[in-house]
Write an enzyme that holds these catalytic residues in place. Structure first.
Site, PDB file in Angstrom:
ATOM      1  CB  SER A  17      -0.974  -0.133   1.173  1.00 33.52           C
ATOM      2  OG  SER A  17      -2.013  -0.843   0.903  1.00 33.52           O
ATOM      3  CE  LYS A  23      -4.867   1.866  -0.580  1.00 38.35           C
ATOM      4  NZ  LYS A  23      -3.815   0.265  -0.405  1.00 38.35           N
ATOM      5  CB  SER A  73      -4.162   1.773   3.634  1.00 46.16           C
ATOM      6  OG  SER A  73      -3.543   1.544   2.863  1.00 46.16           O
TER       7      SER A  73
END
Length: 469
Positions: A60, A63, A120
């Site tokens: 993640s 992101k 997230s």
């Protein structure tokens, strides 16, 4: 002499144990190898690195790039924080962690940003990508192009969320670079990463990095990540006095051990960094918007730029009526933008001359960090903020025609408040004629006028450019 013989069954067990020790354990270890990077955020100087250029699964941390492009898109008028995004079935079906978006639902773009940055959320990240580029695949290509422009030479993105996918790889060095660009290229949004929780529209969500934020003195971001292939990843930043350190870890064994390692690396950074150092901000990459490659192999710009020349054309005979009608719509649209800002700040808008707006709280996400606007003008006065005399500043924009000067000046101020990023430093001027009072911003380059109009139109504010007279 008696010879001791090993039974076949025992040999089989030893053989199986050897396979386990020599094959299975190393494979699991290689699934999430360790890498680290520590820099002085002020100068970009590397203070520590280990396997920093090894291509690994970013999880993640991906992101961070999704959000970087979201901020870029807002800045360049591709979309606004208030745009209602329709959620596709692709975004809604993403696995957790997720916000819980439903297919067909509409939600403000700002809430998708908050959910992706703080929780997230995979569904929010995918929705951001599709809203900006039309599809996740097109958005992933834009992510990779942007990475190259930032100097992230060993990074390739395949999706907006970071779930494991073939070819979706990055490095500790590249993600550290991205973290530094987020900090300096879009400081007005950086506070998102330090929020312990936030309102994401349909519910309040907690920060995946809240334990480190609470435990480490000076920590204020940035992003966590985990998949089975990646291990526990984290890009963290902390500030103490004049010093700021960014540390990155790939391949942690657990969230607690990862946080402990990041704290250790941040401590190392603060020990090695000089107490005083000049801030050398990284260069923001050139904006290209969404692009595709034509048959000639040349890059064709599809969004974020005018398709034809915007040099003003002669107004038709009935233009005065149209301008007057648009003026009322502009005032309503601009007031709506100001009202939302007021609602988040929790104060009232300045209405009387001489009233100075209240300071913005640190956790308010706007599209600009420009200084506070000047006090509202007195009626019958021409308001000048700053007029550039450098070459090329002969363009302007018109945001409507009004029946009196006071109304035009009021709209100019409201527009300046709503679009400080592009209108700071321009001349607010009311041009009077027999047909009414035109509200204009002058003293701009053609590119500045073009960008300001595109951003205002994204807020449903009618605007047209004024060329050199």
């Amino acid at each position: 002499m008696q010879v001791r013989r090993t039974k076949p069954a025992r040999l089989g067990l030893i053989f199986l144990a050897a396979i386990w020790l020599c094959v299975l354990i190393p494979l699991s270890a290689r699934a999430a190898p360790y890498a680290a990077m520590v820099i002085d955020a002020r100068t970009g100087e590397v203070l520590h690195s280990r396997n920093a250029d090894t291509r690994l699964h970013p999880a993640s941390l991906t992101k961070m790039m999704t959000l970087y492009i979201a901020f870029e898109a807002v800045r360049n008028g591709e979309i606004t924080l208030d745009t209602k995004v329709r959620i596709t079935s692709k975004a809604a079906s993403e696995p957790p962690s997720k916000l819980g978006l439903r297919s067909g639902q509409r939600i403000a773009f700002r809430y998708l940003i908050r959910a992706a940055a703080v929780k997230s959320a995979n569904d929010a990240a995918t929705a951001i990508g599709i809203a900006i580029s039309g599809s996740e695949a097109a958005f992933a290509r834009r992510m990779t192009r942007t990475a190259k422009a930032l100097g992230m030479t060993r990074t390739t993105f395949k999706n907006a969320h970071g779930l494991t996918e073939s070819g979706h790889m990055s490095t500790a060095r590249d993600m550290t670079t991205l973290g530094r660009h987020l900090l300096y290229d879009y400081p007005q949004y950086y506070n998102l990463f330090s929020r312990k929780s936030t309102n994401a529209g349909i519910k309040s969500v907690n920060n995946t990095n809240r334990r480190l934020l609470a435990a480490y003195n000076g920590a204020d971001g940035i992003k966590t990540g985990y998949t089975r292939a990646a291990g526990f990843n984290l890009v963290a930043s902390a500030k103490r006095g004049n010093e700021r350190i960014i540390a990155t870890v790939f391949g942690g064994k657990s969230s607690s051990s990862r946080n402990a390692k990041v704290a250790e690396l941040l401590d190392l950074g603060f020990r090695r960094a000089p107490s005083r150092a000049p801030i050398r901000k990284p260069n923001r990459p050139a904006y290209v918007g969404n692009t595709t490659t034509g048959g000639s192999g040349k890059t064709i710009r599809l969004a974020g730029a005018p398709k034809t020349s915007l040099r003003p054309q002669s107004r038709p005979a009935g233009a005065a009526v149209l301008v007057a009608e648009a003026a009322k719509q502009n005032e309503d649209s601009i007031q709506a933008s100001i009202n939302e800002v007021i609602a988040e700040v929790g104060s009232t808008a300045p209405t009387a001359p001489g009233t100075r707006p209240a300071l913005r709280p640190e956790n308010l996400v706007l599209t600009s960090t420009d200084p506070e606007p000047e006090a509202p003008p007195q009626p019958e006065q021409e308001v000048v903020t700053r007029l550039s005399t450098s070459g090329g500043h002969h363009w302007g924009i018109n945001v409507g025609r009004y029946t009196n000067r006071y109304q035009a000046e009021k709209v100019l101020l409201r527009t300046a408040l709503a679009e400080m990023a592009t209108l700071d430093g321009t001349l607010r001027k009311v041009d009077q004629s027999a047909r009414g009072f035109d509200a204009t911003f002058q003293g701009m380059t053609r590119d500045q006028a073009d960008l300001a109009c595109r951003r205002l139109k994204a807020r449903n504010v009618t605007c047209f450019m004024i060329g050199p007279s």
